[in-house]
Design an enzyme around this catalytic site. Structure first.
Site, PDB file in Angstrom:
ATOM      1  N   ASP A  73       0.822  -1.209   0.000  1.00  0.00           N
ATOM      2  CA  ASP A  73       0.000   0.000   0.000  1.00  0.00           C
ATOM      3  C   ASP A  73       0.857   1.261   0.000  1.00  0.00           C
ATOM      4  OD1 ASP A  73      -2.308  -1.463  -0.064  1.00  0.00           O
ATOM      5  OD2 ASP A  73      -2.692  -1.341   2.091  1.00  0.00           O
ATOM      6  N   GLY A  74       2.036   1.194   0.633  1.00  0.00           N
ATOM      7  CA  GLY A  74       2.939   2.347   0.640  1.00  0.00           C
ATOM      8  C   GLY A  74       3.377   2.736  -0.757  1.00  0.00           C
ATOM      9  N   ARG A  78       2.586   6.401  -2.705  1.00  0.00           N
ATOM     10  CA  ARG A  78       3.596   7.262  -3.331  1.00  0.00           C
ATOM     11  C   ARG A  78       3.250   7.547  -4.788  1.00  0.00           C
ATOM     12  NH1 ARG A  78       7.025   4.044  -0.084  1.00  0.00           N
ATOM     13  NH2 ARG A  78       7.384   2.556  -1.785  1.00  0.00           N
ATOM     14  N   ASN A 146      -4.472   8.929   1.819  1.00  0.00           N
ATOM     15  CA  ASN A 146      -4.889   8.280   3.063  1.00  0.00           C
ATOM     16  C   ASN A 146      -5.246   9.282   4.155  1.00  0.00           C
ATOM     17  OD1 ASN A 146      -4.947   5.597   2.441  1.00  0.00           O
ATOM     18  ND2 ASN A 146      -3.156   5.023   3.643  1.00  0.00           N
ATOM     19  N   GLU A 147      -4.205   9.902   4.734  1.00  0.00           N
ATOM     20  CA  GLU A 147      -4.466  10.771   5.865  1.00  0.00           C
ATOM     21  C   GLU A 147      -3.369  11.808   6.054  1.00  0.00           C
ATOM     22  OE1 GLU A 147      -1.635   8.205   6.709  1.00  0.00           O
ATOM     23  OE2 GLU A 147      -3.548   7.189   7.032  1.00  0.00           O
ATOM     24  N   LYS A 157       3.855  14.510  24.144  1.00  0.00           N
ATOM     25  CA  LYS A 157       3.632  15.931  24.413  1.00  0.00           C
ATOM     26  C   LYS A 157       2.340  16.367  23.733  1.00  0.00           C
ATOM     27  CE  LYS A 157       5.015  20.071  25.822  1.00  0.00           C
ATOM     28  NZ  LYS A 157       5.220  20.399  27.249  1.00  0.00           N
ATOM     29  N   ARG A 174      -7.276  19.343  23.455  1.00  0.00           N
ATOM     30  CA  ARG A 174      -5.910  19.035  23.885  1.00  0.00           C
ATOM     31  C   ARG A 174      -5.706  17.548  23.636  1.00  0.00           C
ATOM     32  NH1 ARG A 174      -4.396  19.365  29.040  1.00  0.00           N
ATOM     33  NH2 ARG A 174      -2.291  20.112  28.537  1.00  0.00           N
ATOM     34  N   ALA A 188      -6.249   2.509   7.520  1.00  0.00           N
ATOM     35  CA  ALA A 188      -4.818   2.704   7.769  1.00  0.00           C
ATOM     36  C   ALA A 188      -4.617   3.247   9.191  1.00  0.00           C
ATOM     37  CB  ALA A 188      -4.233   3.633   6.701  1.00  0.00           C
ATOM     38  N   TYR A 189      -3.874   4.331   9.336  1.00  0.00           N
ATOM     39  CA  TYR A 189      -3.555   4.877  10.657  1.00  0.00           C
ATOM     40  C   TYR A 189      -4.814   5.255  11.432  1.00  0.00           C
ATOM     41  CZ  TYR A 189      -0.598   7.476  13.979  1.00  0.00           C
ATOM     42  OH  TYR A 189       0.061   7.926  15.090  1.00  0.00           O
TER      43      TYR A 189
END
EC number: 2.7.1.23
Length: 295
Positions: A73-74, A78, A146-147, A157, A174, A188-189
């Site tokens: 998928d990467g 691209r 994707n995102e 943080k 926050r 995905a993510y």
């Protein structure tokens, strides 16, 4: 013979022995079937074949009717940013991990491609998003399939930000970060962050705060016709944006981030017997226990 596709491009990045044999077999098979084939430059050099036509991904996008992507998928992500500029159709042979975008199995790829090349396919137009960074009225733009992920440069943080939808304030948050995802990116993510899975052709965008500091924060699904604007707290110093998992680039607290649907589409094709829910069941292991009990 009437060809549905006349010129076919072969694209890939990994050049290990296993990959090279797939490139070689696919190239020879297409040539024997009478197709004109353009090999991406690095593949042509690695195969060292005589009398081949080679070119860049841009050349393939401009000249070919179909691009066959070999990789995971990467690789598709691209390449999508380039090929979405052209009317070319795209299909993938999966040599990666999950393979939500590259859905052909290498072992059965030629038989499935034969079926597809005879006209037994359908097209999915997967929309991209524009990610626009604004500083002092100067804009820079990126495209994602994707995102886009906004996050701190420092581990664990939190950042503070406001989200506006169609120029109307929606919420303050926050959190460790924020994910804006397309339906394509919903597996995905976004999925790892607890987001919903969307059907690929839904005209929608997902907004997901990452590890939010609040009990009532939930993912949102909004219309893809909407414009999303993100503004940051003046307290925040170190921010980055990652687009489709690429190397992050810095943004600053006085920057605004605008995300909206692009006019570009990736023209992904599937075999007529492809079913999205079959893919989800296999990739995500749904119903395994149920089927074991039946057996």
């Amino acid at each position: 013979m009437n060809y549905v596709f006349c010129i076919i491009g072969i694209i890939g990045y990994r050049l290990c022995l296993e990959q090279l044999s797939i490139y070689n077999n696919l190239y020879n098979w297409l040539i024997k079937k009478g197709y004109s084939v353009i090999l991406e430059n690095n593949i042509a050099q690695a195969l060292n074949l005589n009398n081949v036509i080679s070119g860049s991904t841009f050349d393939i996008g401009e000249k070919a009717d179909l691009a066959i992507i070999i990789g995971g998928d990467g690789s598709m992500l691209r390449i999508a940013k380039i090929l979405s500029n052209y009317p070319i159709k795209v299909i993938g042979i999966n040599t990666g991990n999950l393979g939500f975008l590259t859905d052909l199995n290498p072992k059965s790829a030629l038989s499935t491609l034969n079926y597809i090349l005879n006209g037994n396919f359908y097209e999915e137009k997967r929309f991209l998003l524009n990610v626009i960074t604004i500083k002092n009225n100067i804009k820079s733009k990126k495209h994602i399939l994707n995102e886009v992920v906004v996050h701190s440069n420092n581990v664990a943080k939190m950042i503070e930000f406001k989200v506006y939808i169609d120029d109307v304030f929606s919420f303050f948050q926050r959190a460790d970060g924020l994910i804006i995802s397309t339906p394509t990116g919903s597996t995905a993510y976004s999925l790892s962050a607890g987001g919903p899975i969307l059907m690929p052709l839904l005209n929608a965008i997902i907004i997901i705060p990452m590890f939010p500091h609040g009990l009532y924060s939930r993912p949102l699904v909004i219309s893809a016709k909407s414009k999303i604007k993100i503004k940051f707290s003046k307290k925040i110093l170190n921010l980055s944006i990652s687009c489709d998992g690429t190397s992050p680039f810095k943004v600053y607290r006085n920057n605004e981030i605008v995300i909206k649907k692009s006019k570009k589409f990736l023209k992904l094709i599937h075999s007529n017997n492809y079913n999205y829910f079959n893919v989800l069941r296999k990739k995500l292991g749904w119903s395994k226990k149920f089927f074991k009990k039946i057996k």
